[in-house]
Design a protein around this motif. Sequence first.
Motif, PDB file in Angstrom:
ATOM      1  N   ILE A  58       0.837  -1.206   0.000  1.00 30.27           N
ATOM      2  CA  ILE A  58       0.000   0.000   0.000  1.00 30.27           C
ATOM      3  C   ILE A  58       0.870   1.255   0.000  1.00 30.27           C
ATOM      4  CG2 ILE A  58      -1.671   1.326   1.338  1.00 30.27           C
ATOM      5  CD1 ILE A  58      -2.965  -1.251   2.165  1.00 30.27           C
ATOM      6  N   ALA A 116       0.655   3.786  -3.109  1.00 30.09           N
ATOM      7  CA  ALA A 116       0.165   5.135  -2.803  1.00 30.09           C
ATOM      8  C   ALA A 116       1.251   6.193  -2.963  1.00 30.09           C
ATOM      9  CB  ALA A 116      -0.382   5.183  -1.380  1.00 30.09           C
ATOM     10  N   SER A 117       2.511   5.822  -2.812  1.00 33.52           N
ATOM     11  CA  SER A 117       3.578   6.824  -2.890  1.00 33.52           C
ATOM     12  C   SER A 117       3.753   7.382  -4.297  1.00 33.52           C
ATOM     13  CB  SER A 117       4.894   6.215  -2.408  1.00 33.52           C
ATOM     14  OG  SER A 117       5.335   5.196  -3.284  1.00 33.52           O
ATOM     15  N   ALA A 125       2.382   6.073   3.781  1.00 31.50           N
ATOM     16  CA  ALA A 125       2.123   6.563   2.427  1.00 31.50           C
ATOM     17  C   ALA A 125       2.554   8.020   2.274  1.00 31.50           C
ATOM     18  CB  ALA A 125       0.637   6.403   2.100  1.00 31.50           C
TER      19      ALA A 125
END
Length: 506
Positions: free
Chosen positions: A306, A310-311, A377
């Motif tokens: 995740i 998300a990064s 994130a």
Amino acid sequence: MTDITASTFIRQDMAGERPAPVKTTGFVGFVRTRLLNSPTNILLTLVSALLIWFTVVPALQFLLVDAVWVGKDREACLAQNAGHPVGACWPYIAAKFGQFMYGFYPDADRWRVNLTYGLSVALLVPLLIQRVPGKALNAGLFLFALPVVAFFLLYGGGLSGFGVSWTASVLSLVAESIDTAGNALVRAGDTVPVVGVLLWALGKLVVLLGLLASWIVWPLVGLRDLLQASRQPVWTDLVLTGLVVSALVFVMGGGVRAMRSVVATAATFVGIAIVIAVMGLDRGGLPIVDTRLWGGLLVTLVVSVIGIVASMPIGIALALGRRSTIPLIRIFSIAFIELVRGVPLITVLFFATYMLPLFLPGNMRIDGLVRALIGVALFSGAYMAEVIRGGLQAIPRGQAEAASALGLSWWKTTSFIVLPQALRHVIPGIVNSFISLFKDTSLVSIVALFDLLGSLKASFADPVWATPTTAFTGFAFTGLIYFAFCFGMSRYSLLVERRLNAHRRN
């Protein structure tokens, strides 16, 4: 003139034998040309050989030669019972393997984790292979469908406990807060004589925004109440809705040319209906497993995947925002990047875990794992922004100017010309950030989340396997897992880099 005969240019005796050519191919050639071709390389070769002899050889002897492979408890891994130096205690790994992979996830429900792993691999492997067709559909399933299915598999619960009711409750709370703030401004405007008119107007505007927000929330609240009170299976309604939407797409798309859109729409609704029917999401779904029971490799993969996914969009948005000509966007992007990069990850995790709940309304709670995911994130997105900004600066200004001369908008220029080239330039930096993030997930154990290393440390408290070699064996096992994932990402990034830069080869 001198008489020149043919014998002047003809050799009269046999030539001597030449020395044998130096072998430059194979193992001998590699040793001669790479390892022993100069005094410096000879010295470095000897030092490297000694280093391997005193490190790699003992490690292999500990892990394989002197290791204990069979046993039921610590007695099998004690030196006095073996009669020779004892190496790795692999029965300890076998006994704690479930804890390392799943944490304290219930044994009867671990098939849900295995199914999630299987679906992830089944969607990820075709996405990484270049010649496999259907990349758009595969990416959509991996990025959008898989997270929802994985949530219901890992956490459990039904539709009434997921997006509809939770989102409706949050938006209702936001609408009520906006309305309350607007009324407070109106009352303040009635009491302040100087700027009362401005406060009154601002309050009325905020109240209007709250009213619009409540109108937006109203259908979602109605859908929540319908799902909670309906006695009919939700998947049947989805199938009917999919057929209606498919018919509308067919009519509006112009007949046969819209057939692909019709098939895609119908397949989407049918797929959602199948998932709801199979998992019983409209009947409560699977039993809920609290995230406090998650652990081991499961938490490591959830946090890292995740965070990695998300990064990228966060980093792209911040990198473009830092280069924006709009001062407010540029200042916000710079402040966010510098603030997050100026503190360690553990500080961000502490803030997200222990301080973020203090800023939330009293009746709103966010799961601890979700708070850690948000912190990871945002932290990784700030670092990714600087990597991507370096790629953007490497693109010549003439690229954007040429696109502008052709009439392309800023969005099209950035999406189709500038950004693809920038990302290709910084593939090593992006993958390096991914690898660093995968290893940094071990810090979540400090905020009471048992990742792979946290589960390993928790297993040391078991007196049944308390031996002098238990800790070394556990850290060697987890180190091999980390190395396998990081080395795989590194090798694949080199493959992608060579494929994308094939046109630059001479």
